[in-house]
Scaffold this motif. Structure first.
Motif, PDB file in Angstrom:
ATOM      1  N   VAL A  29       0.852  -1.189   0.000  1.00 58.23           N
ATOM      2  CA  VAL A  29       0.000   0.000   0.000  1.00 58.23           C
ATOM      3  C   VAL A  29       0.888   1.240   0.000  1.00 58.23           C
ATOM      4  O   VAL A  29       1.790   1.366   0.840  1.00 58.23           O
ATOM      5  N   SER A  30       0.645   2.150  -0.941  1.00 63.57           N
ATOM      6  CA  SER A  30       1.384   3.415  -0.999  1.00 63.57           C
ATOM      7  C   SER A  30       0.519   4.527  -0.416  1.00 63.57           C
ATOM      8  O   SER A  30      -0.647   4.673  -0.779  1.00 63.57           O
ATOM      9  N   PHE A  31       1.110   5.302   0.476  1.00 61.44           N
ATOM     10  CA  PHE A  31       0.434   6.440   1.102  1.00 61.44           C
ATOM     11  C   PHE A  31       1.041   7.715   0.516  1.00 61.44           C
ATOM     12  O   PHE A  31       2.198   8.033   0.780  1.00 61.44           O
ATOM     13  N   ASP A  32       0.247   8.430  -0.286  1.00 63.52           N
ATOM     14  CA  ASP A  32       0.793   9.537  -1.070  1.00 63.52           C
ATOM     15  C   ASP A  32       0.272  10.915  -0.671  1.00 63.52           C
ATOM     16  O   ASP A  32       0.453  11.878  -1.412  1.00 63.52           O
ATOM     17  N   ASP A  33      -0.379  11.030   0.472  1.00 59.86           N
ATOM     18  CA  ASP A  33      -0.963  12.322   0.854  1.00 59.86           C
ATOM     19  C   ASP A  33       0.066  13.378   1.249  1.00 59.86           C
ATOM     20  O   ASP A  33      -0.242  14.559   1.270  1.00 59.86           O
ATOM     21  N   ARG A  34       1.280  12.950   1.606  1.00 62.05           N
ATOM     22  CA  ARG A  34       2.289  13.869   2.151  1.00 62.05           C
ATOM     23  C   ARG A  34       1.731  14.630   3.354  1.00 62.05           C
ATOM     24  O   ARG A  34       1.971  15.830   3.546  1.00 62.05           O
ATOM     25  N   ALA A  35       0.961  13.932   4.158  1.00 62.21           N
ATOM     26  CA  ALA A  35       0.355  14.531   5.346  1.00 62.21           C
ATOM     27  C   ALA A  35       1.392  14.673   6.455  1.00 62.21           C
ATOM     28  O   ALA A  35       2.274  13.819   6.598  1.00 62.21           O
ATOM     29  N   PRO A  36       1.317  15.721   7.260  1.00 62.93           N
ATOM     30  CA  PRO A  36       2.243  15.842   8.391  1.00 62.93           C
ATOM     31  C   PRO A  36       2.087  14.711   9.394  1.00 62.93           C
ATOM     32  O   PRO A  36       3.033  14.326  10.064  1.00 62.93           O
ATOM     33  N   LEU A  37       0.869  14.170   9.477  1.00 63.30           N
ATOM     34  CA  LEU A  37       0.604  13.019  10.340  1.00 63.30           C
ATOM     35  C   LEU A  37      -0.318  12.046   9.612  1.00 63.30           C
ATOM     36  O   LEU A  37      -1.305  12.460   9.008  1.00 63.30           O
ATOM     37  N   THR A  38       0.013  10.762   9.670  1.00 64.34           N
ATOM     38  CA  THR A  38      -0.868   9.711   9.167  1.00 64.34           C
ATOM     39  C   THR A  38      -0.973   8.650  10.248  1.00 64.34           C
ATOM     40  O   THR A  38       0.045   8.210  10.797  1.00 64.34           O
ATOM     41  N   MET A  39      -2.197   8.248  10.583  1.00 64.05           N
ATOM     42  CA  MET A  39      -2.400   7.237  11.613  1.00 64.05           C
ATOM     43  C   MET A  39      -2.954   5.964  10.986  1.00 64.05           C
ATOM     44  O   MET A  39      -3.923   6.013  10.222  1.00 64.05           O
ATOM     45  N   VAL A  40      -2.314   4.834  11.290  1.00 65.41           N
ATOM     46  CA  VAL A  40      -2.698   3.543  10.734  1.00 65.41           C
ATOM     47  C   VAL A  40      -2.946   2.570  11.883  1.00 65.41           C
ATOM     48  O   VAL A  40      -2.062   2.345  12.713  1.00 65.41           O
ATOM     49  N   THR A  41      -4.148   2.012  11.935  1.00 70.11           N
ATOM     50  CA  THR A  41      -4.475   0.990  12.932  1.00 70.11           C
ATOM     51  C   THR A  41      -4.681  -0.339  12.215  1.00 70.11           C
ATOM     52  O   THR A  41      -5.395  -0.409  11.212  1.00 70.11           O
ATOM     53  N   VAL A  42      -4.042  -1.392  12.719  1.00 70.74           N
ATOM     54  CA  VAL A  42      -4.193  -2.724  12.148  1.00 70.74           C
ATOM     55  C   VAL A  42      -5.263  -3.464  12.940  1.00 70.74           C
ATOM     56  O   VAL A  42      -5.083  -3.744  14.131  1.00 70.74           O
ATOM     57  N   ALA A  43      -6.374  -3.774  12.285  1.00 71.53           N
ATOM     58  CA  ALA A  43      -7.454  -4.500  12.946  1.00 71.53           C
ATOM     59  C   ALA A  43      -7.197  -6.000  12.934  1.00 71.53           C
ATOM     60  O   ALA A  43      -7.477  -6.695  13.908  1.00 71.53           O
ATOM     61  N   ARG A  44      -6.666  -6.476  11.818  1.00 71.99           N
ATOM     62  CA  ARG A  44      -6.334  -7.898  11.674  1.00 71.99           C
ATOM     63  C   ARG A  44      -5.061  -8.019  10.850  1.00 71.99           C
ATOM     64  O   ARG A  44      -4.761  -7.161  10.024  1.00 71.99           O
ATOM     65  N   GLY A  45      -4.336  -9.108  11.053  1.00 72.16           N
ATOM     66  CA  GLY A  45      -3.132  -9.346  10.268  1.00 72.16           C
ATOM     67  C   GLY A  45      -1.963  -8.512  10.760  1.00 72.16           C
ATOM     68  O   GLY A  45      -1.728  -8.374  11.956  1.00 72.16           O
ATOM     69  N   LEU A 140       5.844   6.261  15.422  1.00 73.55           N
ATOM     70  CA  LEU A 140       5.628   5.799  16.787  1.00 73.55           C
ATOM     71  C   LEU A 140       4.552   4.736  16.766  1.00 73.55           C
ATOM     72  O   LEU A 140       3.643   4.775  15.934  1.00 73.55           O
ATOM     73  N   VAL A 141       4.673   3.769  17.652  1.00 69.45           N
ATOM     74  CA  VAL A 141       3.734   2.650  17.691  1.00 69.45           C
ATOM     75  C   VAL A 141       3.251   2.444  19.117  1.00 69.45           C
ATOM     76  O   VAL A 141       4.049   2.478  20.060  1.00 69.45           O
ATOM     77  N   ILE A 142       1.950   2.241  19.272  1.00 70.35           N
ATOM     78  CA  ILE A 142       1.407   1.900  20.588  1.00 70.35           C
ATOM     79  C   ILE A 142       0.491   0.690  20.441  1.00 70.35           C
ATOM     80  O   ILE A 142      -0.042   0.414  19.355  1.00 70.35           O
ATOM     81  N   ASP A 143       0.335  -0.050  21.531  1.00 71.46           N
ATOM     82  CA  ASP A 143      -0.615  -1.155  21.578  1.00 71.46           C
ATOM     83  C   ASP A 143      -1.964  -0.611  22.020  1.00 71.46           C
ATOM     84  O   ASP A 143      -2.068  -0.006  23.088  1.00 71.46           O
ATOM     85  N   ASP A 144      -2.967  -0.815  21.197  1.00 68.15           N
ATOM     86  CA  ASP A 144      -4.302  -0.320  21.528  1.00 68.15           C
ATOM     87  C   ASP A 144      -4.994  -1.231  22.524  1.00 68.15           C
ATOM     88  O   ASP A 144      -4.677  -2.416  22.637  1.00 68.15           O
ATOM     89  N   ASP A 145      -5.957  -0.674  23.228  1.00 70.86           N
ATOM     90  CA  ASP A 145      -6.839  -1.472  24.055  1.00 70.86           C
ATOM     91  C   ASP A 145      -7.547  -2.485  23.163  1.00 70.86           C
ATOM     92  O   ASP A 145      -7.915  -2.187  22.021  1.00 70.86           O
ATOM     93  N   SER A 146      -7.740  -3.679  23.662  1.00 71.95           N
ATOM     94  CA  SER A 146      -8.330  -4.742  22.839  1.00 71.95           C
ATOM     95  C   SER A 146      -9.720  -4.391  22.330  1.00 71.95           C
ATOM     96  O   SER A 146     -10.189  -4.950  21.332  1.00 71.95           O
TER      97      SER A 146
END
Length: 311
Positions: A29-45, A140-146
């Motif tokens: 997956v390519s992220f091309d927005d050039r955003a100052p911040l992009t947040m990605v949460t993995v739900a599965r996999g 930066l990476v954090i573990d989310d609440d389940s």
């Protein structure tokens, strides 16, 4: 107003993607927005985030990553997929027309460790966010609440009807998610967190910081700020310097100058109006203070920034 809220004041999610589409390996997956911040949460996999400078950060189910820097980046099921046949996807939150031209990831049978992602990109207005960016790593990476991913999945079902206001609803959810993510990360940093974050929770320095950020235009003295904290002038000065690494009025001046940079970007405001908004009685005192710290007068700074914005 606390410092984190102030620095996030100009950052908003726009076009966040909340989808239950599943990516089946191998994928990139390519992220091309050039955003100052992009947040990605993995739900599965899971997968690996790949920055242009070669940085690789693994992300698994139940984790959220915030990517900073404003440069395009990629995420793949594994780094090796880039150099072998794979499915290509492009995600852009800022250009709906471009998204419309691309087929979205297609749901597949839940075998072979498929991955589901929730993605939000954030725009920034003004210069206020730059101090926040300096306090964050490239990823930066954090573990989310389940319960978070379960909640996100429930939202996907709930908004499936695409009622009016759906995108705004999703974006505001991601704004909330960013605040929670950054607070968790800063809390985990302990004494490595920036002083403006740690200082707000201090019973002595905190009230003074809140006063400065809420009312920067006030003619604050150390005695006034000590009154906000309910302590003596000497105790505030000592504690503030211990926590923040500089005296209260030095911090106040630096914060005013940062606000001035943002206000000077507004062509409808005169230098005199900017001066008054940050607590200077006249533009001459403001201009002198600004030039001492920034190396150029407010007018010169405004001209340079305007030229840079048109290049």
């Amino acid at each position: 107003m606390d410092p984190l809220s102030e620095l996030l004041g100009g950052i908003r999610a726009e076009g966040a993607i909340l989808s239950d589409a599943i990516l089946k390996a191998p994928w990139v997956v390519s992220f091309d927005d050039r955003a100052p911040l992009t947040m990605v949460t993995v739900a599965r996999g899971g997968g690996v985030i790949m920055l242009a400078d070669g940085t690789r950060v693994e992300l698994k189910a139940g984790q959220t990553a915030v990517v900073t820097g404003g440069e395009p980046f990629r995420m793949a099921d594994e780094a090796a997929s880039v150099d072998r046949p794979h499915l290509d996807y492009w995600l852009t939150c800022f250009d709906p027309e471009a998204c419309a031209e691309l087929d979205p990831p297609t749901p597949v049978a839940a075998d072979g460790n498929p991955t589901a992602l929730f993605v939000g990109a954030y725009r920034a207005s003004g210069r206020r966010h730059e101090r926040l960016m300096r306090a964050l790593p490239p990823v930066l990476v954090i573990d989310d609440d389940s319960d978070i991913c379960v909640w996100l999945d429930a939202c996907v079902i709930d908004i499936g009807s695409r009622k009016p206001g759906t995108q705004a609803f999703i974006d505001r959810l991601f704004d909330w998610g960013l605040v929670c993510t950054l607070r968790t990360w800063f809390d985990q940093q302990g004494r490595q967190a920036p002083v403006w974050y740690r200082g707000f929770s201090d019973p002595i320095a905190g009230p003074a910081l809140e006063a400065i950020h809420t009312r920067p235009e006030n003619p604050w003295t150390v005695a006034d700020l000590a009154g906000e904290a309910g302590v003596s002038r000497a105790l505030l000065a000592k504690r503030f310097n211990e926590i923040m690494g500089e005296p209260p009025l030095t911090y106040l001046t630096e914060w005013r100058m940062q606000l001035a940079e943002e206000l000077l970007a507004d062509p409808d405001l005169t230098v005199a109006q900017v001066a008054r908004r940050i607590g200077y009685a006249d533009q001459f005192g403001f201009s002198n203070a600004f030039k001492r710290r920034k190396g150029k007068s407010p007018s010169e700074y405004r001209k340079i920034e305007k030229t840079a914005a048109t290049v």
